[in-house]
Design a protein around this motif. Structure first.
Motif, PDB file in Angstrom:
ATOM      1  N   THR A   1       0.710  28.564  -5.386  1.00 29.22           N
ATOM      2  CA  THR A   1       1.764  28.709  -6.397  1.00 29.22           C
ATOM      3  C   THR A   1       2.443  27.389  -6.749  1.00 29.22           C
ATOM      4  N   ALA A   2       2.523  26.471  -5.798  1.00 30.85           N
ATOM      5  CA  ALA A   2       3.195  25.195  -6.060  1.00 30.85           C
ATOM      6  C   ALA A   2       2.409  24.038  -5.448  1.00 30.85           C
ATOM      7  N   ALA A   3       2.483  22.894  -6.117  1.00 32.05           N
ATOM      8  CA  ALA A   3       1.861  21.671  -5.611  1.00 32.05           C
ATOM      9  C   ALA A   3       2.974  20.734  -5.156  1.00 32.05           C
ATOM     10  N   LYS A   4       2.808  20.157  -3.969  1.00 33.41           N
ATOM     11  CA  LYS A   4       3.797  19.252  -3.408  1.00 33.41           C
ATOM     12  C   LYS A   4       3.179  17.878  -3.202  1.00 33.41           C
ATOM     13  N   VAL A   5       3.948  16.834  -3.489  1.00 35.85           N
ATOM     14  CA  VAL A   5       3.456  15.462  -3.362  1.00 35.85           C
ATOM     15  C   VAL A   5       4.479  14.633  -2.592  1.00 35.85           C
ATOM     16  N   VAL A   6       3.997  13.880  -1.614  1.00 38.08           N
ATOM     17  CA  VAL A   6       4.847  12.964  -0.852  1.00 38.08           C
ATOM     18  C   VAL A   6       4.183  11.596  -0.845  1.00 38.08           C
ATOM     19  N   VAL A   7       4.978  10.556  -1.090  1.00 35.01           N
ATOM     20  CA  VAL A   7       4.482   9.176  -1.053  1.00 35.01           C
ATOM     21  C   VAL A   7       5.262   8.413   0.007  1.00 35.01           C
ATOM     22  N   ARG A   8       4.540   7.692   0.850  1.00 33.98           N
ATOM     23  CA  ARG A   8       5.148   6.828   1.852  1.00 33.98           C
ATOM     24  C   ARG A   8       4.503   5.446   1.741  1.00 33.98           C
ATOM     25  N   GLY A   9       5.264   4.407   2.054  1.00 41.63           N
ATOM     26  CA  GLY A   9       4.744   3.048   1.954  1.00 41.63           C
ATOM     27  C   GLY A   9       5.671   2.196   1.120  1.00 41.63           C
TER      28      GLY A   9
ATOM     29  N   LEU B   1      -1.129  11.140   7.535  1.00 44.61           N
ATOM     30  CA  LEU B   1      -2.535  11.048   7.939  1.00 44.61           C
ATOM     31  C   LEU B   1      -3.295  10.021   7.099  1.00 44.61           C
ATOM     32  N   ALA B   2      -2.906   9.874   5.837  1.00 41.51           N
ATOM     33  CA  ALA B   2      -3.536   8.854   4.983  1.00 41.51           C
ATOM     34  C   ALA B   2      -3.300   7.473   5.579  1.00 41.51           C
ATOM     35  N   LYS B   3      -2.081   7.250   6.044  1.00 37.71           N
ATOM     36  CA  LYS B   3      -1.749   5.954   6.651  1.00 37.71           C
ATOM     37  C   LYS B   3      -2.493   5.763   7.971  1.00 37.71           C
ATOM     38  N   GLU B   4      -2.508   6.797   8.789  1.00 34.95           N
ATOM     39  CA  GLU B   4      -3.150   6.698  10.098  1.00 34.95           C
ATOM     40  C   GLU B   4      -4.660   6.520   9.978  1.00 34.95           C
ATOM     41  N   LYS B   5      -5.287   7.240   9.035  1.00 33.73           N
ATOM     42  CA  LYS B   5      -6.735   7.130   8.859  1.00 33.73           C
ATOM     43  C   LYS B   5      -7.110   5.765   8.284  1.00 33.73           C
ATOM     44  N   THR B   6      -6.257   5.230   7.418  1.00 33.74           N
ATOM     45  CA  THR B   6      -6.520   3.909   6.844  1.00 33.74           C
ATOM     46  C   THR B   6      -6.508   2.843   7.941  1.00 33.74           C
ATOM     47  N   LYS B   7      -5.540   2.929   8.849  1.00 27.72           N
ATOM     48  CA  LYS B   7      -5.465   1.963   9.948  1.00 27.72           C
ATOM     49  C   LYS B   7      -6.674   2.089  10.869  1.00 27.72           C
ATOM     50  N   THR B   8      -7.093   3.340  11.128  1.00 30.16           N
ATOM     51  CA  THR B   8      -8.265   3.566  11.981  1.00 30.16           C
ATOM     52  C   THR B   8      -9.522   2.975  11.347  1.00 30.16           C
ATOM     53  N   ASP B   9      -9.672   3.193  10.036  1.00 28.62           N
ATOM     54  CA  ASP B   9     -10.854   2.690   9.320  1.00 28.62           C
ATOM     55  C   ASP B   9     -10.900   1.168   9.346  1.00 28.62           C
TER      56      ASP B   9
ATOM     57  N   GLU C   1      -5.983   3.467  -9.203  1.00 26.27           N
ATOM     58  CA  GLU C   1      -7.202   2.763  -9.619  1.00 26.27           C
ATOM     59  C   GLU C   1      -7.179   1.295  -9.220  1.00 26.27           C
ATOM     60  N   GLU C   2      -6.037   0.800  -8.784  1.00 24.05           N
ATOM     61  CA  GLU C   2      -5.924  -0.608  -8.406  1.00 24.05           C
ATOM     62  C   GLU C   2      -6.144  -0.835  -6.918  1.00 24.05           C
ATOM     63  N   GLY C   3      -6.509   0.203  -6.209  1.00 24.14           N
ATOM     64  CA  GLY C   3      -6.814   0.077  -4.788  1.00 24.14           C
ATOM     65  C   GLY C   3      -5.607  -0.133  -3.904  1.00 24.14           C
ATOM     66  N   GLN C   4      -4.425   0.182  -4.419  1.00 21.90           N
ATOM     67  CA  GLN C   4      -3.205  -0.005  -3.648  1.00 21.90           C
ATOM     68  C   GLN C   4      -2.641   1.315  -3.140  1.00 21.90           C
ATOM     69  N   ALA C   5      -3.491   2.326  -3.059  1.00 20.24           N
ATOM     70  CA  ALA C   5      -3.040   3.630  -2.571  1.00 20.24           C
ATOM     71  C   ALA C   5      -4.188   4.332  -1.849  1.00 20.24           C
ATOM     72  N   LYS C   6      -3.827   5.115  -0.850  1.00 24.14           N
ATOM     73  CA  LYS C   6      -4.767   5.979  -0.161  1.00 24.14           C
ATOM     74  C   LYS C   6      -4.241   7.406  -0.278  1.00 24.14           C
TER      75      LYS C   6
ATOM     76  N   MET D   1       0.845  -1.197   0.000  1.00 22.09           N
ATOM     77  CA  MET D   1       0.000   0.000   0.000  1.00 22.09           C
ATOM     78  C   MET D   1       0.879   1.245   0.000  1.00 22.09           C
ATOM     79  N   ASN D   2       0.475   2.232  -0.776  1.00 24.05           N
ATOM     80  CA  ASN D   2       1.143   3.521  -0.775  1.00 24.05           C
ATOM     81  C   ASN D   2       0.214   4.575  -0.177  1.00 24.05           C
ATOM     82  N   TYR D   3       0.793   5.482   0.591  1.00 20.48           N
ATOM     83  CA  TYR D   3       0.035   6.549   1.222  1.00 20.48           C
ATOM     84  C   TYR D   3       0.533   7.865   0.639  1.00 20.48           C
ATOM     85  N   ILE D   4      -0.390   8.589   0.014  1.00 19.78           N
ATOM     86  CA  ILE D   4      -0.016   9.753  -0.797  1.00 19.78           C
ATOM     87  C   ILE D   4      -0.605  11.026  -0.207  1.00 19.78           C
ATOM     88  N   GLY D   5       0.261  11.997  -0.012  1.00 19.89           N
ATOM     89  CA  GLY D   5      -0.173  13.313   0.428  1.00 19.89           C
ATOM     90  C   GLY D   5      -0.004  14.301  -0.703  1.00 19.89           C
TER      91      GLY D   5
END
Length: 258
Positions: free
Chosen positions: A11-19, A247-255, A52-57, A1-5
């Motif tokens: 002015t700028a878009a930032k992306v971080v992936v963890r997992g 937070l994506a990772k933490e919320k996924t675990k809570t759910d 789309e493959e359900g392997q990311a939040k 699973m990948n967790y994406i922020g």
């Protein structure tokens, strides 16, 4: 699973992936947050992350968060920047985030947001003002800081970006040294950020996040204005996106526990 922020700022878009994957990138927001969100999805797909493959939040935050229609959660900037700031700083710290269009001061106690302030009414104390002034002087932002470090401060008293720019234009017309003008510009922004921060009772540990967070010169000037040490953060520009990914990772675990 990948967790994406995904933090789409003004002015700028930032992306971080963890997992399974560990990556971070930034790109200009442009005129359309919707198009930026689509471009981010395509870039992630090229890196082997297919949502789309359900392997990311995905958690979206920032100015354009609503435009990320594939996000699993949409969370406010304060919450995401606080979580990212806590990771970059500590469970007890103040986060000063100087963004493109606003400046945030977030107080964190025991890992939770205790209080915050935001200036989103005027860009005179933000990174956008520095960007405008750098363009006016024909230099990059880093060159502006380098010039400022070699200059003597020229007073820029206007509280409004438009009038402050007029002051700079007058200085240019008078033939004043660019180094002195640059020093005045940086001093002006640092003073406005400090005024906002000092409205709160700041803890001993203060970190700077946002686009200026890696600048030792700006943090030095800001520290002098506040009267306390402000620590630069190398990855501070990603604070909101990092917090969103965590937070994506933490919320996924809570759910899953429900």
């Amino acid at each position: 699973m990948n967790y994406i922020g995904i933090d789409i700022g003004s002015t700028a878009a930032k992306v971080v992936v963890r997992g399974e994957k560990e990556l971070a990138f930034t790109m200009p927001t442009g005129w359309s947050s919707k198009e930026t969100a689509l471009t981010i999805r395509e870039n992630l797909k090229k890196d082997g992350i297919n949502m789309e493959e359900g392997q990311a939040k995905v958690v979206a935050t920032g100015y354009g968060r609503i435009a990320v229609d594939y996000a699993d959660y949409v969370i406010t900037e304060i919450t995401c920047h606080a979580r990212g700031g806590r990771e970059l700083g500590s469970d007890h710290c103040a986060v000063i985030d100087v963004g493109g269009q606003d400046t945030k001061v977030i107080l964190i106690e025991n890992g939770m947001v205790q209080d915050f302030l935001m200036n989103d009414k005027c860009s005179a104390g933000t990174g956008k003002f520095l960007e405008i002034m750098a363009n006016r002087l024909g230099v990059t932002l880093q060159e502006l800081f380098d010039m400022a470090a070699a200059g003597n401060i020229l007073s820029i008293s206007s509280l409004c970006t438009v009038f402050a720019e007029s002051e700079v234009i007058n200085y240019i017309g008078e033939g004043r040294k660019r180094e002195d003008i640059a020093a005045g510009v940086v001093d002006s922004v640092a003073a406005k950020v400090a005024q906002l921060a000092m409205r709160k009772n700041l803890p001993d540990h203060i970190i700077l996040t946002g686009g200026l967070s890696s600048s030792e010169y700006f943090t030095k000037i800001l520290s002098e204005k506040i009267g306390q040490k402000v620590c630069p953060t190398e990855q501070g520009r990603y604070a909101g996106a990092l917090g969103a990914a965590l937070l994506a990772k933490e919320k996924t675990k809570t759910d899953k526990r429900r």
